[in-house]
Design an enzyme around this catalytic site. Structure first.
Site, PDB file in Angstrom:
ATOM      1  N   ASP A   1       0.829  -1.205   0.000  1.00 19.48           N
ATOM      2  CA  ASP A   1       0.000   0.000   0.000  1.00 19.48           C
ATOM      3  C   ASP A   1       0.872   1.267   0.000  1.00 19.48           C
ATOM      4  O   ASP A   1       1.856   1.343   0.747  1.00 19.48           O
ATOM      5  CB  ASP A   1      -0.851  -0.040   1.275  1.00 19.48           C
ATOM      6  CG  ASP A   1      -1.966   0.981   1.302  1.00 19.48           C
ATOM      7  OD1 ASP A   1      -2.833   0.898   0.426  1.00 19.48           O
ATOM      8  OD2 ASP A   1      -1.979   1.836   2.207  1.00 19.48           O
TER       9      ASP A   1
ATOM     10  N   GLU B   1      14.639 -15.491   0.122  1.00 17.25           N
ATOM     11  CA  GLU B   1      15.063 -16.579   1.021  1.00 17.25           C
ATOM     12  C   GLU B   1      14.042 -17.708   1.043  1.00 17.25           C
ATOM     13  O   GLU B   1      14.346 -18.818   1.458  1.00 17.25           O
ATOM     14  CB  GLU B   1      15.176 -16.062   2.467  1.00 17.25           C
ATOM     15  CG  GLU B   1      16.357 -15.194   2.753  1.00 17.25           C
ATOM     16  CD  GLU B   1      16.240 -14.604   4.162  1.00 17.25           C
ATOM     17  OE1 GLU B   1      15.563 -15.212   5.024  1.00 17.25           O
ATOM     18  OE2 GLU B   1      16.793 -13.517   4.386  1.00 17.25           O
TER      19      GLU B   1
HETATM   20  C1  GLC Z   1      -4.246   2.954  -0.576  1.00 16.98           C
HETATM   21  C2  GLC Z   1      -5.483   2.108  -0.509  1.00 16.98           C
HETATM   22  C3  GLC Z   1      -6.636   2.957  -0.068  1.00 16.98           C
HETATM   23  C4  GLC Z   1      -6.314   3.506   1.292  1.00 16.98           C
HETATM   24  C5  GLC Z   1      -5.009   4.260   1.284  1.00 16.98           C
HETATM   25  C6  GLC Z   1      -4.523   4.531   2.665  1.00 16.98           C
HETATM   26  O1  GLC Z   1      -4.311   3.911  -1.562  1.00 16.98           O
HETATM   27  O2  GLC Z   1      -5.709   1.490  -1.744  1.00 16.98           O
HETATM   28  O3  GLC Z   1      -7.828   2.248  -0.044  1.00 16.98           O
HETATM   29  O4  GLC Z   1      -7.337   4.362   1.708  1.00 16.98           O
HETATM   30  O5  GLC Z   1      -3.991   3.524   0.664  1.00 16.98           O
HETATM   31  O6  GLC Z   1      -4.066   3.346   3.258  1.00 16.98           O
END
Ligand code: GLC
Length: 580
Positions: free
Chosen positions: A229, A289
């Site tokens: 993310d 790993e």
């Molecule tokens: C990313 C995710 C989104 C979330 C953001 C904060 O963009 O896809 O859904 O709100 O990160 O974590």
């Protein structure tokens, strides 16, 4: 090839864009990966929120569809302020979704069916309920506890101004001020997203060590990889300098992928800093790993694509989402431009190109492509906004998906797009949950409309999403016609189209194939036409039908072909695969 419309044909020679590479054999190079959004997939216990046993119970839907892997959006312990992207414990399952045992059962059941499982990792920020952040709030200024996050003194005589002028991606300031135990105002902390999502300080070795351990925790459990993310956001420029740009959720990339960074989404001091790459190199060493070809995909809204390709150099991540494709709209020249830039950038580093049209953060493509200006990317839609043309949107979505699935590389399918699900565009504000709606003071509808619970059965309460009809967001009545039980049994349904396309894609090895533009259409303003191995993929985005060559063996089409003077022709907003 005969054209029914009058565009002159400049050349008949094929123009090679991508040669089938020598680097083959790894599953992630050509995988079709299905995104499960656990809250909205299937609810097994009747609380109205989807859960892990619900996913396990519906795995056969995915096997029938023919996908290679699942990516699960977060199911970790979380107060759910951002639907689980606010993680309080990275090593446990939230009771809302089940238990770690439920996860193990799901993983085993998926593996038994030959389906891999990728989990979401949220390293840019934790939840404010994470034990680290609670400890930081309780600790003194300058303490090691605060050093895991980005606490700073405010500006102004009394520190009453935020430390810099950054805005949260969800709206409002990116800083929140703390209150000391004695009730007086204290330091500020940075949150690129909601105030419940404090950003970690990735220059702190303790943060790095913790996430390396989290990676091992899930790798040891047997996951096949991670979706990372906000992978472009973890490192901030030294000194956290002011920046006047504006960052929007779905605005971090600029169309054809070739433009210089546009100043809107990804050029600020919080994004795409060179320092992120060392983190991924360290993670790559950990994944390597392990046996079993584990993989990472970056969620990085970065342009141009040559800059994004830095995330997938041989010693970093395996894939990065190609948002340039998602935002290209429905424009032949622009789509060709993105496809070309994607291969140029990824081939240069030996990485597979990926493709994506929908996810849990953007208006579903069955609705987006039915908007008057599909290349605009609103953050959700209100009932009072101009509404998408549902029929046109679905027709184009099917054509766009068939084009995508005919391209070499790896493709992402967001739950429900295989049913042709539209966005819920008329949700009432009282049911909205996305923090972006609240933090923009209701100016942006936010992402709830693409997160509506799945319709499994046309004639059951909540369309079979839950045993008792409970659903955390209401489903529109249009979902009945898209229910999985109806679509699975209907020849020509969107599910049938995806299932057929995925079967053919595998049989013809299109995912590891090559790509050449059909010369006759190489500059055509209305047609995208390419050859991948022995298959021609032709998408007609224009109004005039395009005739197929005599003897073309049609493999699959996103809509009914027409007959033009005795020749089969591809009508408007339709894609066909044929063997020439
Ligand atoms: C990313 C995710 C989104 C979330 C953001 C904060 O963009 O896809 O859904 O709100 O990160 O974590």
């Amino acid at each position: 090839m005969t054209r029914i419309d009058s565009t002159p044909a400049p050349s008949t020679e094929a123009v090679t864009v991508h040669a089938a590479g020598a680097a083959q054999g790894s599953w992630w190079r050509d995988a079709v990966i299905y995104q499960v959004y656990p809250r909205s997939f299937a609810d097994s216990n009747g609380d109205g929120v989807g859960d892990l046993p619900g996913i396990t119970a519906h795995l056969d839907h995915l096997v029938e569809l023919g996908v290679d892997a699942l990516w699960l959006s977060p199911f970790y312990r979380s107060p759910q302020k951002d639907a689980g992207y606010d993680v309080a414990d990275y090593r446990d399952v939230d009771p809302l979704f089940g238990t770690l045992e439920d996860f193990d059962v799901l993983l085993e059941a998926a593996h038994a069916r030959g389906v891999r499982v990728v989990v979401d990792l949220v390293p840019n920020h934790t939840s404010d309920q994470h034990v680290w952040f609670q400890a930081a709030l309780a600790a003194d200024e300058g303490s090691p506890e605060r050093g895991r996050y980005l606490f700073r003194e405010g500006r102004g005589a009394g520190g009453e101004e935020p430390p810099n002028n950054w805005q949260s991606i969800f709206g409002g300031p990116a800083w929140t001020r703390t209150t000391r135990a004695d009730g007086t105002p204290g330091q500020w902390y940075l949150h690129l997203f909601d105030s419940s999502q404090p950003d970690l300080d990735w220059s702190n070795p303790e943060v790095r060590a913790e996430f390396e351990d989290v990676l091992r925790f899930w790798l040891d459990r047997g996951v096949d990889g991670f979706r990372v993310d906000v992978a472009h956001g973890m490192v901030k420029a030294d000194g956290l300098p002011d920046w006047d740009g504006h960052v929007a959720m779905v605005d971090g990339a600029d169309g054809d992928g070739t433009d210089a960074v546009n100043g809107s989404g990804n050029s600020g001091p919080m994004f795409d800093q060179d320092g992120v790459h060392e983190i991924y190199r360290a993670w790559r060493r950990i994944l390597d790993e392990y046996d079993g070809d584990r993989a990472m995909v970056a969620e990085a809204w970065v342009e141009p694509l040559s800059r994004l390709a830095r995330y997938v150099r041989p010693d970093e991540m395996h894939q990065a989402f190609n948002f340039s494709f998602l935002v290209a709209g429905w424009d032949a020249a622009r789509l060709r431009g993105v496809v070309e830039s994607s291969f140029r950038a990824n081939d240069a580093v030996g990485a597979p190109t990926t493709w994506v049209l929908s996810n849990h953060d953007v208006v579903r493509h069955a609705s987006r492509l039915g908007l008057a200006e599909p290349e605009n990317r609103p953050n959700g839609l209100f009932a009072t906004d101009p509404q998408p043309d549902a029929e046109l949107g679905l027709r184009r979505a099917r054509a766009a998906s068939l084009l995508m699935l005919g391209l070499p590389g790896s493709s992402y399918v967001y739950q429900g797009e295989e049913l042709g699900l539209p966005e819920h565009t008329t949700l009432e504000d009282v049911v909205r949950q996305d923090p972006a709606f609240f933090r923009t003071g209701g100016a942006e509808a936010g992402r709830d409309g693409c997160r509506i619970p799945m319709p499994w059965e046309a004639h059951s309460p909540a369309y079979g999403f839950s045993p008792d009809g409970a659903a955390w967001l209401p489903q529109p009545s249009s979902y009945a016609a898209h229910a999985a039980d109806v679509e699975r049994a209907t020849v020509g349904s969107t599910f049938d189209l995806y299932r057929t396309a995925l079967r053919l894609r595998k049989a013809e090895a299109l995912g590891t194939g090559d790509l050449a533009w059909l010369g006759v259409f190489a500059d055509d303003p209305h047609v995208v036409a390419l050859r991948n191995r022995d298959v021609v993929v032709l998408a007609n985005l224009g109004d005039a039908p395009v005739a197929l060559p005599a003897g073309a063996e049609v493999l699959v089409a996103s809509g009914e072909l027409t007959d033009e003077a005795g020749a089969a022709a591809v009508p408007s907003d339709t894609t066909v695969w044929y063997r020439a």
